[in-house]
Design a protein around this motif. Structure first.
Motif, PDB file in Angstrom:
ATOM      1  N   UNK A  45       0.925  -1.108  -0.167  1.00 57.31           N
ATOM      2  CA  UNK A  45      -0.165  -0.105   0.059  1.00 57.31           C
ATOM      3  C   UNK A  45       1.085   1.208  -0.541  1.00 57.31           C
ATOM      4  N   UNK A  46       1.531   1.359   0.163  1.00 57.05           N
ATOM      5  CA  UNK A  46       2.553   2.090   0.742  1.00 57.05           C
ATOM      6  C   UNK A  46       3.553   2.418  -1.096  1.00 57.05           C
ATOM      7  N   UNK A  47       3.686   1.259  -1.230  1.00 53.17           N
ATOM      8  CA  UNK A  47       4.621   1.453  -2.834  1.00 53.17           C
ATOM      9  C   UNK A  47       2.954   2.507  -4.096  1.00 53.17           C
ATOM     10  N   UNK A  48       2.173   2.292  -3.462  1.00 58.14           N
ATOM     11  CA  UNK A  48       0.470   1.969  -4.489  1.00 58.14           C
ATOM     12  C   UNK A  48       0.941   3.876  -4.314  1.00 58.14           C
ATOM     13  N   UNK A  49       0.927   4.124  -2.763  1.00 58.62           N
ATOM     14  CA  UNK A  49       0.430   5.722  -2.793  1.00 58.62           C
ATOM     15  C   UNK A  49       2.051   6.357  -3.350  1.00 58.62           C
ATOM     16  N   UNK A  50       3.225   6.464  -2.809  1.00 61.76           N
ATOM     17  CA  UNK A  50       4.140   6.928  -3.772  1.00 61.76           C
ATOM     18  C   UNK A  50       3.903   6.862  -4.767  1.00 61.76           C
ATOM     19  N   UNK A  51       3.645   5.721  -5.763  1.00 59.37           N
ATOM     20  CA  UNK A  51       3.357   5.986  -7.005  1.00 59.37           C
ATOM     21  C   UNK A  51       2.105   7.173  -7.255  1.00 59.37           C
ATOM     22  N   UNK A  52       0.870   7.267  -6.685  1.00 62.19           N
ATOM     23  CA  UNK A  52       0.349   7.565  -7.100  1.00 62.19           C
ATOM     24  C   UNK A  52       0.937   9.013  -6.576  1.00 62.19           C
ATOM     25  N   UNK A  53       1.347   9.166  -5.838  1.00 66.06           N
ATOM     26  CA  UNK A  53       2.517  11.529  -5.188  1.00 66.06           C
ATOM     27  C   UNK A  53       2.781  11.087  -6.151  1.00 66.06           C
ATOM     28  N   UNK A  54       3.767  10.339  -7.177  1.00 64.45           N
ATOM     29  CA  UNK A  54       4.591  10.560  -8.553  1.00 64.45           C
ATOM     30  C   UNK A  54       3.936  11.428  -9.234  1.00 64.45           C
ATOM     31  N   UNK A  55       2.722  10.997  -9.253  1.00 60.68           N
ATOM     32  CA  UNK A  55       2.356  10.958 -10.861  1.00 60.68           C
ATOM     33  C   UNK A  55       2.787  12.651 -11.372  1.00 60.68           C
ATOM     34  N   UNK A  56       3.112  13.351 -11.180  1.00 61.77           N
ATOM     35  CA  UNK A  56       2.963  14.655 -11.699  1.00 61.77           C
ATOM     36  C   UNK A  56       4.128  14.339 -12.658  1.00 61.77           C
ATOM     37  N   UNK A  89      -0.175  19.360 -16.328  1.00 59.63           N
ATOM     38  CA  UNK A  89      -0.025  20.669 -14.990  1.00 59.63           C
ATOM     39  C   UNK A  89      -1.956  21.325 -15.418  1.00 59.63           C
ATOM     40  N   UNK A  90      -2.394  21.595 -16.398  1.00 54.53           N
ATOM     41  CA  UNK A  90      -3.661  22.462 -16.731  1.00 54.53           C
ATOM     42  C   UNK A  90      -4.338  21.498 -16.256  1.00 54.53           C
ATOM     43  N   UNK A  91      -4.074  20.010 -16.815  1.00 56.04           N
ATOM     44  CA  UNK A  91      -4.648  19.110 -16.052  1.00 56.04           C
ATOM     45  C   UNK A  91      -5.663  18.244 -15.009  1.00 56.04           C
ATOM     46  N   UNK A  92      -4.380  18.830 -14.222  1.00 53.01           N
ATOM     47  CA  UNK A  92      -4.099  18.101 -12.487  1.00 53.01           C
ATOM     48  C   UNK A  92      -4.736  19.125 -12.359  1.00 53.01           C
ATOM     49  N   UNK A 151       8.155  19.094  -6.119  1.00 49.72           N
ATOM     50  CA  UNK A 151       7.264  19.811  -5.055  1.00 49.72           C
ATOM     51  C   UNK A 151       5.938  19.716  -5.055  1.00 49.72           C
ATOM     52  N   UNK A 152       5.436  18.922  -5.852  1.00 50.21           N
ATOM     53  CA  UNK A 152       3.826  19.062  -6.560  1.00 50.21           C
ATOM     54  C   UNK A 152       4.124  16.952  -5.803  1.00 50.21           C
ATOM     55  N   UNK A 153       5.711  16.142  -5.877  1.00 45.65           N
ATOM     56  CA  UNK A 153       5.447  15.231  -5.436  1.00 45.65           C
ATOM     57  C   UNK A 153       5.343  15.394  -3.477  1.00 45.65           C
ATOM     58  N   UNK A 154       6.088  16.173  -3.053  1.00 46.20           N
ATOM     59  CA  UNK A 154       5.754  17.162  -1.701  1.00 46.20           C
ATOM     60  C   UNK A 154       4.423  17.112  -1.574  1.00 46.20           C
ATOM     61  N   UNK A 155       3.379  17.678  -2.307  1.00 40.84           N
ATOM     62  CA  UNK A 155       1.993  18.276  -2.114  1.00 40.84           C
ATOM     63  C   UNK A 155       0.864  16.614  -1.589  1.00 40.84           C
ATOM     64  N   UNK A 156       1.750  16.120  -2.999  1.00 42.08           N
ATOM     65  CA  UNK A 156       0.564  14.601  -3.283  1.00 42.08           C
ATOM     66  C   UNK A 156       0.879  13.750  -1.579  1.00 42.08           C
ATOM     67  N   UNK A 157       1.969  13.615  -1.298  1.00 41.35           N
ATOM     68  CA  UNK A 157       1.877  12.708  -0.420  1.00 41.35           C
ATOM     69  C   UNK A 157       2.378  13.539   0.568  1.00 41.35           C
TER      70      UNK A 157
END
Length: 294
Positions: A45-56, A89-92, A151-157
């Motif tokens: 679950x940690x790996x899935x969350x990390x992957x999602x946080x790295x979306x951008x 970025x605009x899509x997000x 920055x996007x990664x930190x915000x999402x995580x």
């Protein structure tokens, strides 16, 4: 595919990601993982969350690695990467995967990173070898998105892991340290490199600081300094891959590619601290940060 069909597809992807986020944050083990040992289940679950946080970051660097060096349809790859990054970025933002405050922070990361790129290329620290229409002072405009992706990664995580910071130093001290980190990237060309003195300062500031995060159904704790170092390491790995693909090059890589110097790991870790400080200034993030009274 028509423009309307593409818009519907992007809208559907946004709805899917919102549903995924809700599932990731409900802290209930998924059905497929019930029979797994607790540690394995939590790690997955940690790996899935990390992957999602790295979306951008993932979407951006996937394009960096997949884009042909010669570009497409006569358009240079640097220009295509800029258009691609703007669309993502605009899509997000439109899909509400980022708030407007977060988007403004992302823009700040882009500006801060681009200014650093302009200076460093002018000093010969590295260079962007390919031609582009969207180069400014020798730096392609897409380059700022490499910093924005951090920055996007930190915000999402922060959101996905329900981060809580304990014993954060006073904000004015954290901001002063972040400014010292940023300025040293410039001034070390004339005044000497003081990164290790700044690192010692940061070590003292964040020595008691810990981050609480929830991978699944248990709250875990780790020193915040360790998080900075780990993120810096993965950025160093991404930099090695990027230079291998010729996105930019250091002077010692002009003839043939070679590994990026280990010292860049410390530079990335310090840059993560600066990025973290900017994210910590967001209104909805400050509520999760504990600053002891002075």
């Amino acid at each position: 595919m028509s423009a309307s069909a593409q818009a519907r597809r992007l809208q559907g992807m946004g709805a899917y990601l919102h549903a995924l986020d809700a599932r990731l944050m409900d802290n209930v083990p998924p059905r497929w993982a019930i029979g797994l040992p607790s540690a394995v289940r939590e790690l997955a679950w940690f790996g899935i969350k990390e992957a999602r946080a790295c979306l951008f970051a993932g979407l951006f660097f996937a394009a960096v690695f997949a884009m042909p060096r010669a570009g497409l349809f006569g358009i240079p790859r640097y220009d295509l990467l800029l258009v691609y990054a703007l669309v993502v970025q605009l899509w997000m933002l439109r899909a509400q995967l980022e708030t407007r405050d977060e988007f403004r922070a992302i823009c700040l990361f882009h500006a801060v990173g681009f200014c650093l790129e302009v200076f460093k290329t002018a000093m010969g620290s590295w260079s962007y070898p390919d031609a582009a229409y969207t180069k400014l002072f020798g730096v392609p405009l897409f380059s700022g998105f490499m910093y924005a992706s951090v920055g996007s990664y930190i915000i999402q995580a922060w959101r996905l892991f329900d981060l809580r910071i304990r014993h954060h130093p006073p904000y004015w001290m954290a901001v002063a340290a972040a400014l010292a980190i940023y300025l040293n990237f410039f001034t070390h060309h004339w005044l000497g490199d003081y990164r290790w003195y700044i690192a010692a300062l940061v070590l003292g500031l964040y020595a008691r600081t810990s981050v609480l995060f929830r991978p699944l159904d248990h709250v875990r704790k780790m020193p915040l300094l360790l998080a900075f170092v780990l993120i810096g390491f993965f950025l160093w790995l991404a930099e090695n891959i990027s230079t291998f693909y010729g996105i930019w090059s250091y002077p010692n890589q002009m003839g043939a590619w070679s590994r990026v110097h280990w010292g860049k790991w410390s530079s990335w870790s310090l840059l993560v601290i600066m990025t973290f400080t900017i994210v910590a200034g967001l209104k909805h993030v400050k509520a999760s940060i504990h600053v002891p009274p002075e």
